[in-house]
Motif scaffolding. Structure first.
Motif, short mmCIF file in Angstrom:
data_model
loop_
_atom_site.label_atom_id
_atom_site.label_comp_id
_atom_site.label_asym_id
_atom_site.label_seq_id
_atom_site.Cartn_x
_atom_site.Cartn_y
_atom_site.Cartn_z
N VAL A 45 0.86 -1.18 0.00
CA VAL A 45 0.00 0.00 0.00
C VAL A 45 0.89 1.23 0.00
O VAL A 45 1.64 1.45 0.95
N ASN A 46 0.83 2.00 -1.07
CA ASN A 46 1.70 3.17 -1.25
C ASN A 46 3.17 2.85 -0.94
O ASN A 46 3.86 3.58 -0.23
N GLY A 47 3.61 1.73 -1.50
CA GLY A 47 5.02 1.39 -1.42
C GLY A 47 5.44 0.66 -0.16
O GLY A 47 6.60 0.30 -0.01
N LYS A 48 4.51 0.41 0.75
CA LYS A 48 4.84 -0.26 2.00
C LYS A 48 4.09 -1.59 2.09
O LYS A 48 2.89 -1.66 1.86
N ARG A 49 4.82 -2.64 2.45
CA ARG A 49 4.23 -3.97 2.55
C ARG A 49 3.08 -3.97 3.56
O ARG A 49 3.22 -3.48 4.69
N PHE A 50 1.95 -4.52 3.15
CA PHE A 50 0.82 -4.63 4.06
C PHE A 50 1.03 -5.81 4.99
O PHE A 50 1.22 -6.93 4.56
N GLU A 51 0.99 -5.53 6.29
CA GLU A 51 1.24 -6.57 7.29
C GLU A 51 0.07 -6.72 8.26
O GLU A 51 0.24 -7.25 9.36
N ASP A 70 -8.16 -4.31 8.57
CA ASP A 70 -6.83 -3.71 8.69
C ASP A 70 -6.39 -3.10 7.35
O ASP A 70 -5.76 -2.04 7.31
N LEU A 71 -6.73 -3.78 6.28
CA LEU A 71 -6.37 -3.28 4.96
C LEU A 71 -7.11 -1.97 4.68
O LEU A 71 -6.50 -1.00 4.20
N LYS A 72 -8.39 -1.94 4.97
CA LYS A 72 -9.15 -0.72 4.75
C LYS A 72 -8.61 0.42 5.62
O LYS A 72 -8.53 1.57 5.17
N LYS A 73 -8.25 0.09 6.85
CA LYS A 73 -7.69 1.11 7.74
C LYS A 73 -6.36 1.62 7.19
O LYS A 73 -6.07 2.82 7.24
N ARG A 74 -5.54 0.70 6.67
CA ARG A 74 -4.24 1.09 6.12
C ARG A 74 -4.43 2.01 4.92
O ARG A 74 -3.67 2.97 4.74
N GLU A 85 -6.96 4.04 4.44
CA GLU A 85 -7.39 5.33 4.98
C GLU A 85 -6.19 6.12 5.52
O GLU A 85 -6.08 7.33 5.31
N GLU A 86 -5.29 5.44 6.22
CA GLU A 86 -4.10 6.09 6.75
C GLU A 86 -3.23 6.61 5.61
O GLU A 86 -2.71 7.72 5.68
N ALA A 87 -3.08 5.80 4.57
CA ALA A 87 -2.27 6.21 3.43
C ALA A 87 -2.88 7.42 2.72
O ALA A 87 -2.15 8.32 2.26
N SER A 88 -4.20 7.48 2.66
CA SER A 88 -4.85 8.61 2.00
C SER A 88 -4.67 9.90 2.80
O SER A 88 -4.74 10.99 2.25
N LYS A 89 -4.38 9.76 4.09
CA LYS A 89 -4.14 10.93 4.94
C LYS A 89 -2.66 11.27 5.07
O LYS A 89 -2.27 12.13 5.84
N GLY A 90 -1.85 10.53 4.32
CA GLY A 90 -0.42 10.80 4.33
C GLY A 90 0.34 10.16 5.45
O GLY A 90 1.50 10.48 5.70
N LYS A 91 -0.30 9.20 6.14
CA LYS A 91 0.38 8.50 7.23
C LYS A 91 1.14 7.31 6.67
O LYS A 91 0.63 6.59 5.80
N ASN A 92 2.35 7.05 7.19
CA ASN A 92 3.13 5.92 6.72
C ASN A 92 2.58 4.62 7.32
O ASN A 92 1.94 4.63 8.33
#
Length: 247
Positions: free
Chosen positions: A222-228, A234-238, A240-247
């Protein structure tokens, strides 16, 4: 290589064979994708094993997404990569069970652009399938690629013994494409495939596999970071975090 028997993860799990293949083609000691049925529907659970050293920094800026097939709106600011092999049974399971949820919740709503990256390591027809799919994308475009992609996974044999057999022959791939699109389109792609199998595009994908340290399929970034994460939530949350610019 001995066939791996699926591991049970709770009595409520359906008898679905799920296992992850790594680049050494060894049976994994854990289950990557497991489907659990609950009263209100289906929860898709992702069990992520130890991939070795993880890079906490985002690779999004260094990943070349150009000329890669994707689904989603151009305006979506979150990019999700799936690394897969057309001969991988777990990838088949992912695309037939979890992906429809991703499509409904994340792609069609404009939240993500979803990319598929080839990681063909299981058998000789893994690579042939990847090469043929790249030819489909080159000759017919994005929409036809995804139609072929979906149908090819559906036609993957249920018998796991077929995993190490040369099932996806050129004739099989051409016929599958004709079913997904048309005889005319299939003939066009066959001619192009005979002239150039687009292995350079597969090698481009493999270079990204190596760069990101991917060693099993399916693997998501997700945005260059392995989804763990551990669940689909958790994927949907990740995302959402990525859309807000969170790593």
């Amino acid at each position: 290589m001995a066939n791996q028997k699926p591991k049970a993860k709770g009595k409520s799990k359906p008898a679905t064979k799920n296992y992850v293949r790594n680049k050494n083609q060894r049976s994994s000691s854990w289950i990557f994708w497991v489907i659990g049925i609950i009263a209100l529907g289906i929860i898709f659970v992702l069990f992520v094993g130890n991939f070795g050293d993880k890079n906490d920094d985002s690779n999004n800026g260094s990943i070349d997404y150009k000329d890669q097939p994707y689904l989603g709106k151009e305006s979506a600011d979150v990019k999700v990569l799936e690394f897969g092999d057309y001969k991988c049974p777990v990838c088949k399971n992912f695309n037939e069970t979890l992906f429809p949820e991703i499509n409904k919740d994340l792609i069609q709503t404009g939240k993500i652009k979803f990319y598929f990256i080839n990681y063909p390591f299981i058998n000789v027809d893994s690579r042939r399938s990847a090469q043929f799919a790249e030819t489909v994308y080159s000759e017919l475009g994005n929409d036809s690629f995804w139609k072929f992609h979906e149908l090819l996974y559906k036609k993957q044999p249920a018998d796991h013994n077929a995993e190490k057999q040369d099932i996806f022959t050129e004739d099989f791939l051409v016929k599958t494409l004709a079913e997904a699109t048309s005889e005319k389109d299939a003939s066009k792609v066959k001619k192009a495939f005979d002239a150039s199998n687009h292995d350079e595009d597969v090698k481009k994908d493999e270079a990204l596999v190596s760069k990101l340290g991917v060693d099993s399929t399916p693997t998501l970034f997700v945005n260059g970071k392995r989804f763990e994460g551990g669940t689909y939530d958790d994927l949907k949350k990740r995302v959402e975090e990525a859309s807000k610019g969170k790593n």
